[in-house]
Structure formats: structure tokens, C-alpha cells
Enzyme design. Structure first.
Site, PDB file in Angstrom:
ATOM      1  N   LYS A  41      20.653 -24.236 -32.943  1.00 11.52           N
ATOM      2  CA  LYS A  41      19.886 -23.021 -32.636  1.00 11.52           C
ATOM      3  C   LYS A  41      19.331 -23.071 -31.219  1.00 11.52           C
ATOM      4  O   LYS A  41      19.206 -22.045 -30.557  1.00 11.52           O
ATOM      5  CB  LYS A  41      18.757 -22.815 -33.667  1.00 11.52           C
ATOM      6  CG  LYS A  41      19.294 -22.486 -35.047  1.00 11.52           C
ATOM      7  CD  LYS A  41      18.843 -21.134 -35.525  1.00 11.52           C
ATOM      8  CE  LYS A  41      19.798 -20.428 -36.441  1.00 11.52           C
ATOM      9  NZ  LYS A  41      20.013 -20.832 -37.763  1.00 11.52           N
ATOM     10  N   LYS A  81      31.427 -22.166 -39.532  1.00  7.87           N
ATOM     11  CA  LYS A  81      30.910 -21.569 -40.778  1.00  7.87           C
ATOM     12  C   LYS A  81      30.613 -20.078 -40.573  1.00  7.87           C
ATOM     13  O   LYS A  81      30.304 -19.652 -39.460  1.00  7.87           O
ATOM     14  CB  LYS A  81      29.695 -22.364 -41.265  1.00  7.87           C
ATOM     15  CG  LYS A  81      28.398 -21.877 -40.743  1.00  7.87           C
ATOM     16  CD  LYS A  81      27.214 -22.476 -41.445  1.00  7.87           C
ATOM     17  CE  LYS A  81      26.002 -21.953 -40.706  1.00  7.87           C
ATOM     18  NZ  LYS A  81      24.777 -21.859 -41.318  1.00  7.87           N
ATOM     19  N   LYS A 130      25.554 -15.111 -39.896  1.00  5.68           N
ATOM     20  CA  LYS A 130      25.172 -13.726 -39.604  1.00  5.68           C
ATOM     21  C   LYS A 130      24.824 -13.514 -38.140  1.00  5.68           C
ATOM     22  O   LYS A 130      24.689 -12.389 -37.695  1.00  5.68           O
ATOM     23  CB  LYS A 130      24.079 -13.229 -40.538  1.00  5.68           C
ATOM     24  CG  LYS A 130      22.811 -14.009 -40.568  1.00  5.68           C
ATOM     25  CD  LYS A 130      21.932 -13.531 -41.734  1.00  5.68           C
ATOM     26  CE  LYS A 130      20.957 -14.601 -42.143  1.00  5.68           C
ATOM     27  NZ  LYS A 130      20.317 -14.375 -43.410  1.00  5.68           N
TER      28      LYS A 130
HETATM   29  P1  AMP Z   1      20.173 -18.477 -44.058  1.00  5.79           P
HETATM   30  O1  AMP Z   1      20.801 -17.161 -43.933  1.00  5.79           O
HETATM   31  O2  AMP Z   1      20.539 -19.414 -42.957  1.00  5.79           O
HETATM   32  O3  AMP Z   1      18.707 -18.410 -44.364  1.00  5.79           O
HETATM   33  O4  AMP Z   1      20.870 -19.147 -45.314  1.00  5.79           O
HETATM   34  C1  AMP Z   1      20.558 -18.813 -46.638  1.00  5.79           C
HETATM   35  C2  AMP Z   1      21.344 -19.668 -47.610  1.00  5.79           C
HETATM   36  O5  AMP Z   1      22.751 -19.404 -47.488  1.00  5.79           O
HETATM   37  C3  AMP Z   1      21.183 -21.186 -47.385  1.00  5.79           C
HETATM   38  O6  AMP Z   1      21.131 -21.829 -48.641  1.00  5.79           O
HETATM   39  C4  AMP Z   1      22.433 -21.570 -46.654  1.00  5.79           C
HETATM   40  O7  AMP Z   1      22.783 -22.905 -46.875  1.00  5.79           O
HETATM   41  C5  AMP Z   1      23.459 -20.619 -47.274  1.00  5.79           C
HETATM   42  N1  AMP Z   1      24.581 -20.351 -46.345  1.00  5.79           N
HETATM   43  C6  AMP Z   1      24.485 -19.798 -45.112  1.00  5.79           C
HETATM   44  N2  AMP Z   1      25.709 -19.682 -44.543  1.00  5.79           N
HETATM   45  C7  AMP Z   1      26.608 -20.184 -45.460  1.00  5.79           C
HETATM   46  C8  AMP Z   1      28.040 -20.327 -45.471  1.00  5.79           C
HETATM   47  N3  AMP Z   1      28.791 -19.946 -44.445  1.00  5.79           N
HETATM   48  N4  AMP Z   1      28.598 -20.866 -46.570  1.00  5.79           N
HETATM   49  C9  AMP Z   1      27.840 -21.255 -47.634  1.00  5.79           C
HETATM   50  N5  AMP Z   1      26.492 -21.146 -47.681  1.00  5.79           N
HETATM   51  C10 AMP Z   1      25.872 -20.613 -46.619  1.00  5.79           C
END
Ligand code: AMP
Ligand code: TRP
Length: 325
Positions: A110, A192, A195
Site C-alpha cells: 500500500k 490478485k 478493487k
Molecule cells: P478488503 O476489501 O481488502 O477489505 O478485503 C475483504 C476480504 O476479502 C478479506 O478477507 C480479504 O482477504 C478478501 N479478499 C480480498 N481480495 C481477495 C481476492 N482477490 N481473493 C480472495 N479473497 C480476497
């Protein structure tokens, strides 16, 4: 067993968030005491628009509900509504080694991504996350693979606290799905799905059928023609096969057999249709919930007051153990 997890309200949740995290929550809430949080205090560690934050909080809550989280069973609330998160984070910060924080890959990623926004909050982000988890004395944390390192640090902090001040925290374990813990980008399947990337690289849970078809049909595939699972040689097709398999609950081998001798285009068309159908209830619920802000806010208030009861009990003990009362 008490379970805790959270998602940052940064807008546009995608199928990676759903398959990596939220889908597990639905099953877990049946037999566990679940606490699901919308972590707004984490969301503000990266660039954001204050005017958009409340909208994103309601949208993330709508996703939780549309996915099937039941507010009668599970606690759903907004992190900043329960002040104890910030208080415990400060206290835990005094026992968390700086060295551990500098090793965190999310901080490195980040701070590379937002070079002029490397703030102290981004650095201590995992301490706040440990506070989220430990405040509810949670035993397990269902998250995607990228969050394992943070949960590991929460364990280290729990252990340190227990040794130094007396045992009050369980050491939380990560729960990651066997398949789907890391859904990859549609445009660059070596990275990965995220968003913060180009919208072409992910399928949002609220994408229109047209957008889904367009994104899947133009998703990066690999050389060759066969639809076979091989992460090193065919990362693009393997990622699409994983998504296909998770949405249909069918083993990858079965899908490979079905598309044996068929083209990438046939396979992608079928996947697009499956995604459109699967996400239809999300789109419908979102429209429905857009007119129900009052209901969502009320539900979040109730959630916060249930969360507060647990949080206050933990904090009372923490303050006593640390000599603060
Ligand atoms: P965040 O949007 O970073 O707050 O992520 C929310 C949840 O989604 C967390 O548990 C992350 O580990 C999961 N997550 C985010 N991106 C991925 C991805 N590409 N594949 C699987 N899990 C994800
Ligand atoms: N850091 C998590 C993410 O980026 C979100 C989060 C904050 C979280 N606090 C948490 C996840 C506590 C699980 C438990 O995805």
C-alpha cells in the site's frame, strides 16, 4: 465458537471478496457466534473521499445482507460506532514490536501504491485489526489469503498480552477457504483481484449482465486451446475454472471434462451466464435496499449496541490487568 471478520467500506466489492471471505461467513453463522464488522477506521488509512464514506458503509452493509448474513443471528456493525476498538488498539500498540509491523506485506504494497499517503495509521493498521479481533475474544477469523499475516500478528499480540498481564485473550486462528482464498485479476492473472485496480480486472457484485459478459469475454487467457487447470502454465484459464467451480459447486475436473474440445469462447460464455445468474439476487437486493436506508441504519445501531456489550466487558478486564483502573 466466537468468530470475527471485517471488510473495508471502500466501495465496489468484487467476487474475490465474496469467494475469499463472505461466502465462508454464511456457512459459519449457522453454528457459531459471528461478529461481522464494517471497518471504516481501516478504510481511512488509504486515500478516500469523506463525502463517499457513509454511502460506502451502507453499500457494504447491503452486500452483507444480500449475500445472506442474517442480522438476527450475527452481529453486524460499524467499527467507529464502538469506541473500544480505537482504545484497545492504542493499548495493544504499546506491546506490539515495530519490527513486526515493518514486515507486513500489505503495508509495503500500500505504501508503494500510494507514495504520498504513507501515514502512521497505515503502519499501525494491523494493531487496530488485532484489537478488532481480540476485543470480542474471537477464536477464528475467516479471511482471504492476503490477511493471514495480519491474523498471525494478532496471535503474537494476544500471546504477548497474556504473558505480560495475565491470560484474557484466545489466540485467534485464520480460516481460509481451501479453494478461492486468492482469486486473481481478470486482466493480469498473476496478481490478485483487487478493487483498487482497473474495473476491467474484477467483477463487482453489482455489475450489470452486459458488464459481466464484456469483462469475462475479454479476460486474459493463455496460449494454447485446452481448458485445463494448471496455475503455472495457464494462470488465466485456471483462475476462471476456479471461479466456475466455486459458483457451481462442481469439481474442476468435471468442468474440464464438459469443455473438452470446446473453445475458450464457449467456456467464457458459459461462465458469464453463470455469473450473471449467480449475482442476480445481489443486483435485485441492492436496488431494494437503496430505498431502505432507515432499516439498514437501525440494524447497524442494534448491531453496535450488541457489540458494545461484549467490548465493554473485555475493556474492563484489559484496563484492570494493565493497571489503568
Ligand atoms: P478488503 O476489501 O481488502 O477489505 O478485503 C475483504 C476480504 O476479502 C478479506 O478477507 C480479504 O482477504 C478478501 N479478499 C480480498 N481480495 C481477495 C481476492 N482477490 N481473493 C480472495 N479473497 C480476497
Ligand atoms: N484488514 C482486512 C482487509 O483488508 C479488514 C479487517 C479489518 C479485518 N479488521 C479485521 C478482517 C478483523 C478480519 C478481522 O481485508
Amino acid at each position: 465458537m466466537r468468530i470475527f471478520s471485517g471488510i473495508r467500506p471502500t466501495g465496489g466489492l468484487h467476487i474475490g471478496n465474496y469467494l475469499g471471505a463472505i461466502k465462508q461467513w454464511i456457512a459459519l453463522q449457522e453454528t457459531n457466534e459471528c461478529v461481522f464488522c464494517i471497518v471504516d477506521l481501516h478504510a481511512i488509512t488509504t486515500p478516500y473521499e469523506p463525502k463517499e464514506l457513509q454511502k460506502n458503509i451502507l453499500e457494504t452493509t447491503a452486500v452483507y445482507l444480500a449475500a445472506g448474513i442474517n442480522p438476527e443471528k450475527s452481529i453486524i456493525f460499524v467499527q467507529s460506532d464502538v469506541k473500544e476498538h480505537a482504545e484497545l488498539a492504542w493499548l495493544l500498540g504499546t506491546i506490539c514490536p515495530m519490527g513486526e509491523l515493518s514486515r507486513m506485506t500489505q503495508f509495503k504494497d500500500k505504501s508503494r501504491q500510494h507514495k504520498d499517503y504513507v501515514n502512521a495509521g497505515l503502519f499501525t493498521y494491523p494493531v487496530l485489526m488485532a484489537a478488532d479481533i481480540l476485543l470480542y475474544r474471537s477464536k477464528a477469523v475467516p479471511v482471504g489469503k492476503d490477511q493471514e499475516q495480519h491474523v498471525e500478528l494478532a496471535r503474537t499480540i494476544a500471546k504477548k498480552f497474556n504473558q505480560k498481564f495475565g491470560k484474557i485473550f484466545p489466540e485467534p486462528e485464520t480460516i481460509t477457504p481451501k479453494v478461492g482464498a486468492k482469486i486473481m485479476s481478470l486482466t493480469d492473472p498473476k496478481r490478485k483481484m483487487s478493487k483498487s485496480d482497473d474495473p476491467k480486472s474484477y467483477i463487482s457484485l453489482f455489475d450489470s449482465p452486459e458488464a459481466i459478459t464484456k469483462k469475462i469475454m475479454s479476460a486474459t487467457t493463455d496460449s494454447g486451446k485446452d481448458i485445463t487447470y494448471n496455475v503455472t502454465k495457464k494462470p488465466g484459464i485456471s483462475n476462471l475454472l476456479t471461479i466456475y467451480s466455486l459458483l457451481t459447486d462442481r469439481p474442476v475436473e468435471d468442468i474440464q471434462r464438459e469443455f473438452h474440445k470446446k473453445s475458450y469462447a464457449d467456456f467464457k460464455k458459459s461462465l458469464a451466464k453463470i455469473l450473471i445468474d449467480y449475482l442476480e439476487p445481489f443486483r435485485r437486493k441492492q436496488v431494494e435496499l437503496q430505498t431502505r436506508d432507515v432499516y439498514i441504519k437501525e440494524m447497524l445501531n442494534k448491531g453496535a449496541s450488541r457489540a458494545k456489550t461484549i467490548a465493554e466487558t473485555t475493556m474492563k478486564e484489559v484496563r484492570e490487568k494493565m493497571g489503568l483502573s
